[in-house]
Enzyme design. Sequence first.
Site, PDB file in Angstrom:
ATOM      1  N   GLU A  33      21.178   1.032  -5.797  1.00  0.00           N
ATOM      2  CA  GLU A  33      21.014   0.641  -7.216  1.00  0.00           C
ATOM      3  C   GLU A  33      21.481  -0.727  -7.499  1.00  0.00           C
ATOM      4  O   GLU A  33      20.662  -1.753  -7.899  1.00  0.00           O
ATOM      5  CB  GLU A  33      21.449   1.456  -8.542  1.00  0.00           C
ATOM      6  CG  GLU A  33      20.801   2.657  -8.499  1.00  0.00           C
ATOM      7  CD  GLU A  33      19.548   2.701  -9.096  1.00  0.00           C
ATOM      8  OE1 GLU A  33      19.323   2.102 -10.415  1.00  0.00           O
ATOM      9  OE2 GLU A  33      18.430   2.932  -8.529  1.00  0.00           O
ATOM     10  N   HIS A  37      17.041  -1.458  -3.732  1.00  0.00           N
ATOM     11  CA  HIS A  37      16.381  -1.394  -2.762  1.00  0.00           C
ATOM     12  C   HIS A  37      16.917   0.128  -2.183  1.00  0.00           C
ATOM     13  O   HIS A  37      17.930   0.308  -1.869  1.00  0.00           O
ATOM     14  CB  HIS A  37      16.631  -2.335  -1.390  1.00  0.00           C
ATOM     15  CG  HIS A  37      15.898  -2.193  -0.364  1.00  0.00           C
ATOM     16  ND1 HIS A  37      14.566  -2.489  -0.233  1.00  0.00           N
ATOM     17  CD2 HIS A  37      16.117  -1.920   0.897  1.00  0.00           C
ATOM     18  CE1 HIS A  37      14.019  -2.339   0.848  1.00  0.00           C
ATOM     19  NE2 HIS A  37      15.161  -1.859   2.010  1.00  0.00           N
ATOM     20  N   HIS A  38      15.768   1.092  -2.108  1.00  0.00           N
ATOM     21  CA  HIS A  38      16.101   2.457  -2.217  1.00  0.00           C
ATOM     22  C   HIS A  38      15.399   3.030  -1.042  1.00  0.00           C
ATOM     23  O   HIS A  38      14.338   2.583  -0.554  1.00  0.00           O
ATOM     24  CB  HIS A  38      15.534   3.080  -3.433  1.00  0.00           C
ATOM     25  CG  HIS A  38      15.856   2.464  -4.622  1.00  0.00           C
ATOM     26  ND1 HIS A  38      15.326   1.477  -5.238  1.00  0.00           N
ATOM     27  CD2 HIS A  38      17.065   2.679  -5.454  1.00  0.00           C
ATOM     28  CE1 HIS A  38      16.035   1.162  -6.441  1.00  0.00           C
ATOM     29  NE2 HIS A  38      17.179   1.836  -6.741  1.00  0.00           N
ATOM     30  N   HIS A  55       8.855  -1.835   1.184  1.00  0.00           N
ATOM     31  CA  HIS A  55       7.546  -1.494   0.908  1.00  0.00           C
ATOM     32  C   HIS A  55       6.720  -2.715   0.291  1.00  0.00           C
ATOM     33  O   HIS A  55       5.353  -2.856   0.786  1.00  0.00           O
ATOM     34  CB  HIS A  55       7.333  -0.312  -0.381  1.00  0.00           C
ATOM     35  CG  HIS A  55       8.159   0.886   0.017  1.00  0.00           C
ATOM     36  ND1 HIS A  55       7.867   1.772   1.294  1.00  0.00           N
ATOM     37  CD2 HIS A  55       9.351   1.235  -0.223  1.00  0.00           C
ATOM     38  CE1 HIS A  55       8.451   2.744   1.474  1.00  0.00           C
ATOM     39  NE2 HIS A  55       9.635   2.495   0.560  1.00  0.00           N
ATOM     40  N   GLU A  56       7.258  -3.591  -0.347  1.00  0.00           N
ATOM     41  CA  GLU A  56       6.329  -4.886  -1.089  1.00  0.00           C
ATOM     42  C   GLU A  56       6.056  -5.611   0.106  1.00  0.00           C
ATOM     43  O   GLU A  56       5.209  -6.395   0.069  1.00  0.00           O
ATOM     44  CB  GLU A  56       7.315  -5.487  -2.039  1.00  0.00           C
ATOM     45  CG  GLU A  56       8.617  -5.890  -1.818  1.00  0.00           C
ATOM     46  CD  GLU A  56       9.728  -4.876  -2.283  1.00  0.00           C
ATOM     47  OE1 GLU A  56      10.961  -5.241  -2.177  1.00  0.00           O
ATOM     48  OE2 GLU A  56       9.306  -3.773  -2.425  1.00  0.00           O
ATOM     49  N   ASP A  65      16.414  -4.554   4.210  1.00  0.00           N
ATOM     50  CA  ASP A  65      16.756  -3.490   4.952  1.00  0.00           C
ATOM     51  C   ASP A  65      18.053  -3.484   5.975  1.00  0.00           C
ATOM     52  O   ASP A  65      19.027  -2.365   5.927  1.00  0.00           O
ATOM     53  CB  ASP A  65      15.777  -2.924   5.968  1.00  0.00           C
ATOM     54  CG  ASP A  65      14.108  -2.760   5.183  1.00  0.00           C
ATOM     55  OD1 ASP A  65      14.196  -1.847   4.131  1.00  0.00           O
ATOM     56  OD2 ASP A  65      13.428  -3.375   5.434  1.00  0.00           O
TER      57      ASP A  65
END
Length: 94
Positions: A33, A37-38, A55-56, A65
């Site tokens: 949170e 970035h999950h 993902h983007e 990451d």
Amino acid sequence: MWQEKNGELYKQFVFKDFREAFAFMTKVARLAEEQQHHPRWQNIWNTVDIWLSTHEEGSKVTDKDTVLADAIDDLLGGKQDTDRKSTRLNSSHA
């Protein structure tokens, strides 16, 4: 050690029991949170599997990451294998 495979960073964490695994996941959720970035993750009893990708950016490994992976490892204070930095430096993310 974090492994890069199929466009994601992956690591499995094994704990004494479900309670420790869930406490770890709660801490990771707070980090995620904060960093917006999950992870994709899975928990089965005392084991937590985590996959990280951006993902983007087309679901590939990016600095987001590796920063989150570092922060996740820091939560454990050296209790788990944290040799990911050498893996990251030796991997190509082109």
